[in-house]
Enzyme design. Structure first.
Site, PDB file in Angstrom:
ATOM      1  N   GLU A 177       0.849  -1.187   0.000  1.00  0.00           N
ATOM      2  CA  GLU A 177       0.000   0.000   0.000  1.00  0.00           C
ATOM      3  C   GLU A 177       0.884   1.237   0.000  1.00  0.00           C
ATOM      4  OE1 GLU A 177      -3.685   2.149   2.431  1.00  0.00           O
ATOM      5  OE2 GLU A 177      -2.814   0.277   3.189  1.00  0.00           O
ATOM      6  N   ASN A 236      -4.847   5.142  -2.165  1.00  0.00           N
ATOM      7  CA  ASN A 236      -6.120   5.647  -1.646  1.00  0.00           C
ATOM      8  C   ASN A 236      -6.683   6.753  -2.534  1.00  0.00           C
ATOM      9  OD1 ASN A 236      -6.117   4.025   0.699  1.00  0.00           O
ATOM     10  ND2 ASN A 236      -4.751   5.457   1.733  1.00  0.00           N
ATOM     11  N   GLU A 268      -8.026   2.123  -3.569  1.00  0.00           N
ATOM     12  CA  GLU A 268      -8.773   1.899  -2.338  1.00  0.00           C
ATOM     13  C   GLU A 268      -9.670   3.102  -2.076  1.00  0.00           C
ATOM     14  OE1 GLU A 268      -6.286   0.926   0.933  1.00  0.00           O
ATOM     15  OE2 GLU A 268      -5.393  -0.815  -0.037  1.00  0.00           O
ATOM     16  N   ASP A 298     -12.280   0.240   1.320  1.00  0.00           N
ATOM     17  CA  ASP A 298     -11.410   0.331   2.493  1.00  0.00           C
ATOM     18  C   ASP A 298     -12.242   0.406   3.767  1.00  0.00           C
ATOM     19  OD1 ASP A 298      -9.046   0.377   3.809  1.00  0.00           O
ATOM     20  OD2 ASP A 298      -8.536   2.439   3.333  1.00  0.00           O
ATOM     21  N   GLU A 355      -5.997  -5.729   7.515  1.00  0.00           N
ATOM     22  CA  GLU A 355      -4.960  -4.796   7.955  1.00  0.00           C
ATOM     23  C   GLU A 355      -4.937  -4.700   9.479  1.00  0.00           C
ATOM     24  OE1 GLU A 355      -5.670  -0.935   6.347  1.00  0.00           O
ATOM     25  OE2 GLU A 355      -7.796  -0.920   6.852  1.00  0.00           O
TER      26      GLU A 355
END
Length: 406
Positions: A177, A236, A268, A298, A355
Site C-alpha cells: 500500500e 487511496n 482503495e 477500504d 490490515e
C-alpha cells in the site's frame, strides 16, 4: 512524541497518575487532566484543543459518552482513546457511535492500559493514513498554517511515498500500500495526521492523491526492473475524485507512462459517513474497472462501508480494518466478524485484505479462519521504496517459514 498535547479524563486518582506517568514515559509531557466531564470541558475551553483525549466512561455526573458528544460538536480533540473498565461490547459500541459522530477514535481499550498499548496508539495518531481525517490540528507546526495553497503545491517534491508490504498466509509478498509522507526540509518527516487536513483545506487532496499514484506506479516499474515482476500497489482515493471527468484518462496515462499493467493497480476507496456515490462517481468506478484496475472498499464495516455498497458497486476487494482484527485472538466476537466477512467475500468472489495485524497471536487467529492477504506492524511498518527492496531481499525461505508458523 514530545509535541503531542493530551487530555486525560479519569476520576480514579491512581489510574490518572498511572496514565500520566505512561504518557511521560512515551515522551508526552504536555498533559492536561480532569476528573469529571465538566472539568474537562472547562480545561479545553481555557487551554485550547488537544491532539488526543483519553476518555474513561464511568464517572459521577455526566459520563464519558457525554464528553465524546461534546468533542464531536466542538472539535476540541483531534482524536480520542476510549479507556474503560466496562464490558468489551459496551466499549466497542461507544467507539462505533463516536465514529458515526465524526470523532477519530484511535482505539477502544479495557482497563488497565499498558505502556506498550498506549505507545502503539500514540504512534497510530502520528501515522494515520486516512484520506480525510475528521479533525487535525497543527499546534506544534504553526509555520505550516501560514503557507498558501500555491506554496503547498510548489512543495510537491517534498511529498514522498512509503510502502507497507502485503503478504499472503505463507509470508509471500503480494503487493504494497502506497502511503504519503511529507519530507519537510526543516521539520523532518511528517505523517498524514499532521498535514492532511491542511492539504484538504487548500483544495490539494486530489493533487496529492494523483502525485502518490504516479510515484507508486513509478516504483512498481522500478521494482519490476530489479526483480522481474511489477509490484502490485494500492493507492487511496476519495469518492470525490471519482467525479473527476479526467480521472480515467489520468490513471490510464500514468499506467502507460510507467508501463505498468492496470491489473497491478488497486484503488482503495475511502468512504465517509453518509457518502453514497452518485451516477457520475459510479461511472468513474466502472471506467476504472473496465480499464483493468482493481477496486477495494477500504475499512469495510466502518462508517459508510457496508454490504449494500458491495452489491451496488464493482469492487474486487474488501479491506477489514484493524478495529476488527486487533485483539481478535482473545475476542470471539471479532473472530466471528472476520470469519463471516471471509465467507461472504469468498462467495462473492472478492479478495480480502486484513490490515492492522500487530501481534503473532492475531496473525495466528487470522490464519485459523482462512487465507486472506495481510498487512500490519507485525509484518512490516510502512517504509521508503529503497528499504522495501532491501526488506524483500532479506526475506529468505527461513523468514517466510517463520512468518507462516508464527
Amino acid at each position: 512524541m514530545h509535541s503531542l498535547k493530551v487530555l486525560i479524563l479519569e476520576d480514579h486518582p491512581f489510574q490518572l497518575m498511572a496514565l500520566h506517568q505512561m504518557l511521560n514515559a512515551n515522551g508526552v509531557f504536555d498533559v492536561l487532566t480532569a476528573e469529571s466531564v465538566d472539568v474537562a470541558c472547562q480545561v479545553l475551553s481555557r487551554r485550547g484543543p488537544v491532539d488526543i483525549a483519553i476518555c474513561d466512561l464511568h464517572m459521577e455526573g455526566p459520563d464519558g459518552l457525554a464528553f465524546i458528544r461534546h468533542l464531536a460538536e466542538s472539535g476540541l480533540a483531534a482524536s480520542v482513546i476510549i479507556l474503560s473498565g466496562a464490558e468489551t461490547c459496551v466499549i466497542d459500541s461507544v467507539g462505533k457511535l463516536a465514529r458515526h459522530m465524526g470523532v477519530n477514535v484511535l482505539g477502544c481499550v479495557q482497563k488497565p492500559a499498558s505502556s506498550i498499548v498506549l505507545h502503539q496508539l500514540l504512534r497510530r495518531y502520528l501515522e494515520q493514513d486516512c484520506c480525510a481525517p475528521a479533525v487535525v490540528r497543527l499546534p506544534q507546526y504553526p509555520e505550516l498554517l501560514d503557507l498558501t495553497a500555491a506554496q503547498l503545491a510548489e512543495g510537491q517534491n517534498q511529498w514522498v511515498v512509503h510502502y507497507q508490504p502485503k503478504v499472503a498466509h505463507d509470508g509471500k509478498l503480494v503487493g504494497a500500500e502506497a502511503l504519503v509522507r511529507w519530507q519537510h526540509p526543516c521539520l523532518g518527516l511528517l505523517y498524514p495526521g499532521q498535514f492532511l487536513r491542511l492539504i484538504e483545506r487548500a483544495g490539494l487532496l486530489d493533487t496529492m492523491s494523483l502525485h502518490v499514484l504516479d510515484q507508486a506506479l513509478a516504483y512498481s516499474a522500478r521494482f519490476q526492473s530489479q526483480t522481474g515482476n511489477a509490484l502490485p500497489v494500492a493507492v487511496n482515493i476519495t469518492p470525490h475524485m471519482l467525479a473527476r471527468p479526467d480521472l480515467h484518462d489520468q490513471v490510464k496515462a500514468a499506467l502507460e507512462r510507467h508501463a505498468v499493467p492496470a491489473s497491478a493497480l488497486t484503488l482503495e476507496m475511502i468512504e465517509t459517513v453518509g457518502c453514497t456515490p452518485d451516477e457520475h462517481q459510479l461511472e468513474g468506478l466502472l471506467h476504472l474497472r473496465i480499464l483493468g484496475c482493481q477496486l477495494s472498499i477500504d475499512d469495510f464495516g466502518m462508517d459508510g462501508s457496508n454490504v449494500q455498497r458491495l452489491l451496488e458497486l464493482p469492487f474486487s476487494e474488501l479491506k477489514l480494518p484493524s478495529e476488527f482484527v486487533r485483539g481478535m485472538a482473545t475476542d470471539g466476537r471479532k473472530a466471528a466478524v472476520v470469519a463471516g466477512a471471509l465467507i461472504m467475500a469468498r462467495r462473492m468472489n472478492l479478495k480480502v485484505v486484513v490490515e492492522g495485524v500487530e501481534t503473532a497471536e492475531d496473525l495466528q487467529a487470522i490464519k485459523a479462519l482462512g487465507q486472506p492477504v495481510m498487512q500490519g506492524y507485525f509484518i512490516a511498518r510502512p517504509m521508503p521504496g529503497a528499504e522495501l527492496l532491501e526488506w524483500v531481499g532479506k526475506r529468505d525461505e527461513t523468514s517466510i517459514a517463520h512468518l507462516a508458523t508464527a
